[in-house]
Every structure is written in C-alpha cells, then in structure tokens.
Design a protein around this motif. Structure first.
Motif, PDB file in Angstrom:
ATOM      1  N   PHE A 124      14.974 -12.848  -5.901  1.00 20.92           N
ATOM      2  CA  PHE A 124      13.612 -13.364  -5.697  1.00 20.92           C
ATOM      3  C   PHE A 124      13.241 -14.393  -6.766  1.00 20.92           C
ATOM      4  O   PHE A 124      12.532 -15.357  -6.508  1.00 20.92           O
ATOM      5  N   VAL A 125      13.743 -14.149  -7.985  1.00 19.87           N
ATOM      6  CA  VAL A 125      13.526 -15.138  -9.053  1.00 19.87           C
ATOM      7  C   VAL A 125      14.113 -16.475  -8.628  1.00 19.87           C
ATOM      8  O   VAL A 125      13.483 -17.532  -8.733  1.00 19.87           O
TER       9      VAL A 125
ATOM     10  N   PHE B  57       9.639 -21.719 -17.741  1.00 20.20           N
ATOM     11  CA  PHE B  57       9.845 -23.025 -17.109  1.00 20.20           C
ATOM     12  C   PHE B  57       8.556 -23.840 -17.084  1.00 20.20           C
ATOM     13  O   PHE B  57       8.583 -25.059 -17.196  1.00 20.20           O
TER      14      PHE B  57
ATOM     15  N   VAL C  25      16.027  -8.163  -7.987  1.00 24.25           N
ATOM     16  CA  VAL C  25      14.871  -9.005  -8.337  1.00 24.25           C
ATOM     17  C   VAL C  25      15.318 -10.422  -8.676  1.00 24.25           C
ATOM     18  O   VAL C  25      14.598 -11.396  -8.475  1.00 24.25           O
ATOM     19  N   TRP C  26      16.560 -10.541  -9.177  1.00 26.28           N
ATOM     20  CA  TRP C  26      17.058 -11.867  -9.576  1.00 26.28           C
ATOM     21  C   TRP C  26      17.144 -12.810  -8.377  1.00 26.28           C
ATOM     22  O   TRP C  26      17.014 -14.013  -8.520  1.00 26.28           O
TER      23      TRP C  26
ATOM     24  N   ILE D 168      12.021 -18.160  -5.719  1.00 25.15           N
ATOM     25  CA  ILE D 168      10.735 -18.762  -6.127  1.00 25.15           C
ATOM     26  C   ILE D 168      10.971 -20.021  -6.968  1.00 25.15           C
ATOM     27  O   ILE D 168      10.288 -21.038  -6.792  1.00 25.15           O
ATOM     28  N   LEU D 169      11.992 -19.976  -7.842  1.00 26.83           N
ATOM     29  CA  LEU D 169      12.272 -21.170  -8.654  1.00 26.83           C
ATOM     30  C   LEU D 169      12.820 -22.301  -7.780  1.00 26.83           C
ATOM     31  O   LEU D 169      12.501 -23.478  -7.985  1.00 26.83           O
TER      32      LEU D 169
ATOM     33  N   VAL E 110       9.156  -9.524 -14.200  1.00 25.88           N
ATOM     34  CA  VAL E 110      10.464 -10.186 -14.286  1.00 25.88           C
ATOM     35  C   VAL E 110      10.370 -11.604 -13.711  1.00 25.88           C
ATOM     36  O   VAL E 110      10.824 -12.577 -14.321  1.00 25.88           O
ATOM     37  N   MET E 111       9.734 -11.725 -12.546  1.00 26.80           N
ATOM     38  CA  MET E 111       9.608 -13.058 -11.928  1.00 26.80           C
ATOM     39  C   MET E 111       8.706 -13.966 -12.779  1.00 26.80           C
ATOM     40  O   MET E 111       8.989 -15.152 -12.969  1.00 26.80           O
TER      41      MET E 111
ATOM     42  N   PHE F  26      18.748 -24.356 -11.045  1.00 24.88           N
ATOM     43  CA  PHE F  26      18.710 -23.007 -11.621  1.00 24.88           C
ATOM     44  C   PHE F  26      18.373 -21.976 -10.541  1.00 24.88           C
ATOM     45  O   PHE F  26      19.030 -20.937 -10.418  1.00 24.88           O
TER      46      PHE F  26
ATOM     47  N   TYR G 127      20.758 -18.914  -8.885  1.00 26.68           N
ATOM     48  CA  TYR G 127      20.370 -17.492  -8.837  1.00 26.68           C
ATOM     49  C   TYR G 127      20.393 -16.969  -7.406  1.00 26.68           C
ATOM     50  O   TYR G 127      20.795 -15.847  -7.156  1.00 26.68           O
TER      51      TYR G 127
ATOM     52  N   LEU H 149      14.804 -26.973 -11.986  1.00 22.79           N
ATOM     53  CA  LEU H 149      14.366 -25.758 -11.297  1.00 22.79           C
ATOM     54  C   LEU H 149      15.179 -25.522 -10.020  1.00 22.79           C
ATOM     55  O   LEU H 149      15.568 -24.392  -9.723  1.00 22.79           O
TER      56      LEU H 149
ATOM     57  N   PHE I  35       8.252  -5.484 -11.448  1.00 21.20           N
ATOM     58  CA  PHE I  35       8.931  -6.461 -10.601  1.00 21.20           C
ATOM     59  C   PHE I  35       8.327  -7.851 -10.805  1.00 21.20           C
ATOM     60  O   PHE I  35       9.027  -8.849 -10.996  1.00 21.20           O
TER      61      PHE I  35
ATOM     62  N   PHE J  45      10.226 -15.851 -15.894  1.00 24.24           N
ATOM     63  CA  PHE J  45      10.892 -17.136 -15.675  1.00 24.24           C
ATOM     64  C   PHE J  45       9.870 -18.257 -15.458  1.00 24.24           C
ATOM     65  O   PHE J  45      10.041 -19.365 -15.963  1.00 24.24           O
ATOM     66  N   LEU J  46       8.814 -17.945 -14.708  1.00 27.27           N
ATOM     67  CA  LEU J  46       7.792 -18.971 -14.457  1.00 27.27           C
ATOM     68  C   LEU J  46       7.116 -19.396 -15.758  1.00 27.27           C
ATOM     69  O   LEU J  46       6.844 -20.573 -15.978  1.00 27.27           O
TER      70      LEU J  46
ATOM     71  N   TYR K 290       9.845 -23.808  -5.806  1.00 20.80           N
ATOM     72  CA  TYR K 290       9.040 -24.636  -6.722  1.00 20.80           C
ATOM     73  C   TYR K 290       9.789 -25.922  -7.079  1.00 20.80           C
ATOM     74  O   TYR K 290       9.207 -27.003  -7.146  1.00 20.80           O
TER      75      TYR K 290
ATOM     76  N   LEU L 214       3.012 -25.873 -11.251  1.00 22.80           N
ATOM     77  CA  LEU L 214       3.956 -24.965 -11.907  1.00 22.80           C
ATOM     78  C   LEU L 214       3.377 -24.465 -13.235  1.00 22.80           C
ATOM     79  O   LEU L 214       3.463 -23.284 -13.562  1.00 22.80           O
TER      80      LEU L 214
END
Lengths: 76, 438
Positions: A13-14, B57, A10-11, A17-18, B49-50, A58, A62, A55, B46, B53-54, A21, B224
C-alpha cells in the motif's frame, strides 16, 4: 505488518500511494514545465518533475517487490 | 499531545487552504475519530507506516530547496545573522541572544543563546528527564514496542527510531532556520509573531512549515507537502487517542470497573472512549493558543506529567524496595509540584528566576528546570514513602523489576545482529552530529 497468508503487506500500500502521488505530481510537472506558477520560488528547477519521478520509481519498486502473491507462492 | 497534533493540523489547513481555525480543528478531529473508532489500534499503526513515507517525501522538499535558495548552510547562517535583529528586536525579545545555528557553544550562560537556557537545563532537564521520560513513559511509544514480535524486535524498535529521530531536525528545525533566513525578504515578506500575541492577518512562529511549503511548491507538490504534514499530525493524534482508548478500556475499565463482560461490550466501550478522547483533544487544542508556540505548550505538559512519571517508572523498575504507596504519593507530589511551580511563575513572572536559577532564563528554560525539580520531588517522595511502607513480595515483582527478573540470553546471535551493536552506532552518529553542529 508482515506478509502472512491472505494478508496484503502494508509495504504494498505504501508503494501504491507513492506511485499514484508520483504520477500525479509528474503530470503536473510536465503540464507546468513552460509556465511554472509565478508565486513559487526556484520554479526554474522544475521540482514537480524530479520529485514526481523519484516518487514514481520508489513507489513502483515497492509495488513490484511487495505485490500480493497467490497462495501457492506464499511459503507456509 | 493529541490536541497539539490537532491544532497543528488545523494550522496547516488555515495557512494553506485559508480555512477558519475552528472549522479546521473540527475537521481534523472528525477525520481521526472516524478511522480510529472503526479500525482501532491496527488502523492507527497501519496508517502510521504509510504516513511515515509521506512525511519524509513531502517534508524533504523544504530543506533541499531552502538550502539551494540561501546558497547552502553558510549562506543561510549569514542571512540569519543579518535578519535576527529585525525579527527579534531586543525590546520585544530581551531573551534572544547568541547564535541560532549552534547546539552547545552558547549554552555556558543563560544570556548567550537564543533559548535563554544553561547547559544544565538542557542536559538534566531536557536530555535526562524529559527526553528519557518521553521515550519510556509516553504510551504512544511504549505501545508500539509492546506490539513487537519478540524481545530483540522490542529492543531494536527504539534504536531504529533513534536514527530517524536524529534526522528529524533536518525536516523540522532546518525549515524553521530557513524561515528565519528567508521569510522577511523577497516580494512578499512575512514577519512572524508569538502565537499568543497575534493580530488579525499576522502569521505565528507555528506557521513556518506550511508557509515554507507554499514558497517552493506549486499545485501538485503542494498537495504532497500538505498530505505529509497532515499525515504526520494525524498519525500522532490517532496514536495518542488509540493509546488513551487502550489504557482506559483494558487497564482501567476491564480490570477494575466491569470484569468478565463479552468482547462486544469492550469494543463498544473502546469506541465511546475514542470519541471522548477526541473531545478532550479538541479542548486541549484550544489551550495551545494561549502559549507563545506549540513547543512551549508541549514542554510545559511534559514537565507536568512526563517528568514525574519518569521518576516513578525509573524507581519502580530498578528498586525492589519501592512500594505501591511510594509510587502513588511520589507521582502525585511530583505532578502537583510541577503544576504548582508553573502557577507560581504565572502569578508573578519574576518568580521564574527562582525556578530556572537566572533572571535571564526564558519560558522554555523554566520548563526544563521545572521538569528537573518535579522529577527530584517525585523520586525523593517515592523513596521516603517506600522506606516507611510495606513493599510487594519479591515473587510478585518478577518480570517487572530489574533485579528480580532473569533477562533472556541473546544466545549465539553474532554481535552485529544484537541491538547493542546498533545502539552503539546510534551513539557514534549522535556524537558526530554534536561535534558538527557544536
């Protein structure tokens, strides 16, 4: 959530997405650098530029650290 | 709780996008219904978790820029002291006294703090009953711990959560304080009102976060920030609905109504209950509008359901003499007594002085004391009924009751890898924060 055989962590995908963005916000920050929106307070500090950079870095970190590995690279 | 998240999400859409609140509620509901019914608990976790972070930030923008605009903490406090008499005129807000920026110094008396509460209500009602109850009986929290890979991870989950929970005020409470300091001044002043006293065109206290976000964020960053807020609310909503679905499908339907059906049947039942959960949430989202603020509604709900349930769980977990009948009647008595106290005050607001021990107590203070009394009722009835009914045999309590369960040893783990070590650090940080914001 852990990186098991065949499962993308999952990290990753984190990070993706960051990173996306971050790039979008960074581009906005560059585009409005000389003409920031009038309704926004403290626009002289160019928040989108700095926040976009944070962002992007970071998220990129990841993506790199948790990128999906080929099966031979994954420990059993 | 899911309805509260749905309503909060709809408020963000209303404030930032200008959408109608009813349309926004349905958009929020359909979005979550689709991804939870298709992906189930895994998709909910899932996404959580994402979204975590959003949230951080996106939401950190407000305190950072807010404090820059006020000239730091001292500047913010000075502006709040100057603005409070205008925002909360004494005739409209008779309970609002004292400082907004101290935790403990004004709670020796009901009339010396803006919350209109005494320290006994905070420590016993909020701290002991509601907070402990939330962390141990809210299925959203419990379910996450149950998915841990081993006992050490399960113990560490709430400890790690405690660190972030202590940081949450910086992205939730601090923006509210900054709103007090900044929103009623400048080129476009905004005056906030209670949710249940809104006129067309007014903004409510519930809208501070999106308004503050729009204050500092242009098009890119605003996206964001909105994503952060929506992510937070959607995460909460999805978690609550998947918890509801799990309890109904596994613990009630499969255990008592239809045993031994094929897996497909239970998956279908899970999806149906997800849709049902969303529909119930929509109903509760509309109920929030009748309360002064979202927080008033949350604490009222907690006092009805979480407080008595915490009494049942605590007694059941620690006392092997507790019987099933004691648990049932205790929980029923606690819940009904809490709802009864709420109706008692609704019928005649002066009765609030009886529940919260002071005529100067606010609605929020009444929530805290109602939680405390309903917990005491639950525990008392549970113990009394248990003493006159048959308990379960000790062998059936293994793994459930503290005295009947052998806890696995943590072996030769070094002290700094044990959950108790991190819990100790969390307590130290907690105490330091109390002293700083005393």
């Amino acid at each position: 959530m852990a990186a098991k055989q065949g499962i993308v962590p999952v990290w990753f995908f984190v990070g993706v997405i960051l990173f996306i963005y971050g790039i979008l916000i960074l581009i906005t920050g560059i585009a409005e650098f000389h003409h920031p929106p009038e309704t926004v307070q403290l626009s002289q500090y160019h928040a989108p530029l700095w926040w976009g950079m944070v962002l992007t870095v970071f998220g990129g970190l990841y993506v790199f650290l948790f990128r999906p590995k080929k099966p031979k690279d994954v420990q059993a | 709780m899911s309805g509260i998240n749905m309503y909060a999400m709809a408020i963000v859409m209303k404030v930032v996008l200008g959408w109608d609140i009813n349309f926004s509620i349905w958009v929020a509901a359909i979005t979550v219904a689709v991804y939870v019914s298709l992906g189930g608990l895994y998709s909910a976790v899932f996404n959580e978790v994402m979204q975590f972070f959003l949230i951080w930030f996106g939401a950190l923008i407000i305190p950072v820029f807010g404090l820059m605009e006020t000239g730091g903490w001292k500047g913010m406090v000075a502006r709040i002291d100057q603005n409070v008499p205008q925002i909360f005129p004494p005739d409209a807000f008779p309970h609002v006294h004292g400082s907004f920026t101290h935790l403990w110094s004004g709670i020796g008396s009901f009339s010396a703090n803006p919350m209109g509460i005494h320290w006994t209500g905070i420590v016993l009602g909020l701290g002991f009953v509601i907070s402990f109850g939330y962390w141990t009986t809210d299925f959203l929290v419990v379910q996450r711990v149950l998915t841990a890979k081993d006992l050490r991870s399960a113990k560490l989950a709430p400890v790690i959560g405690a660190f972030f929970k202590m940081a949450v005020p910086f992205i939730v409470i601090l923006p509210g304080l900054l709103g007090l300091a900044l929103l009623n001044s400048g080129a476009h002043p905004v005056i906030l009102h209670p949710e249940n006293a809104l006129q067309p065109g007014d903004h409510s206290f519930n809208e501070v976060l999106p308004i503050m976000l729009a204050r500092y964020c242009g098009p890119g960053l605003l996206g964001l920030g909105i994503t952060a807020l929506l992510a937070g609310f959607m995460s909460g909503m999805a978690g609550e609905i998947s918890a509801f679905t799990t309890v109904w499908t596994y613990d009630i339907y499969r255990s008592y109504i239809k045993k031994g059906a094929p897996d497909n049947h239970y998956v279908m039942m899970g999806r149906i209950s997800t849709i049902l959960g969303v529909l119930i949430s929509i109903g509760t989202a509309y109920m929030v509008m009748h309360f002064k603020s979202i927080m008033d509604y949350v604490q009222a709900l907690f006092s009805f359901f979480v407080a008595p349930l915490f009494g049942t769980v605590l007694i059941g977990m620690l006392w092997k003499r507790a019987s099933p009948a004691g648990g049932f009647w205790g929980l029923l008595a606690g819940t009904l007594s809490s709802i009864g106290m709420w109706v008692f005050v609704k019928v005649n607001p002066a009765n609030g002085a009886i529940i919260a021990l002071s005529p100067n107590a606010s609605d929020m203070a009444q929530n805290m004391y109602r939680a405390l009394w309903s917990w005491i009722v639950c525990v008392s009835v549970t113990m009394l009924v248990s003493l006159v009914t048959r308990p379960k045999p000790v062998e059936e309590l293994t793994g459930l009751v503290y005295g009947c369960t052998v806890l696995p040893s943590e072996g030769d783990l070094p002290i700094w890898k044990r959950p108790i070590f991190f819990a100790g650090i969390a307590i130290v940080v907690f105490l330091i924060l109390q002293i700083i914001f005393w």
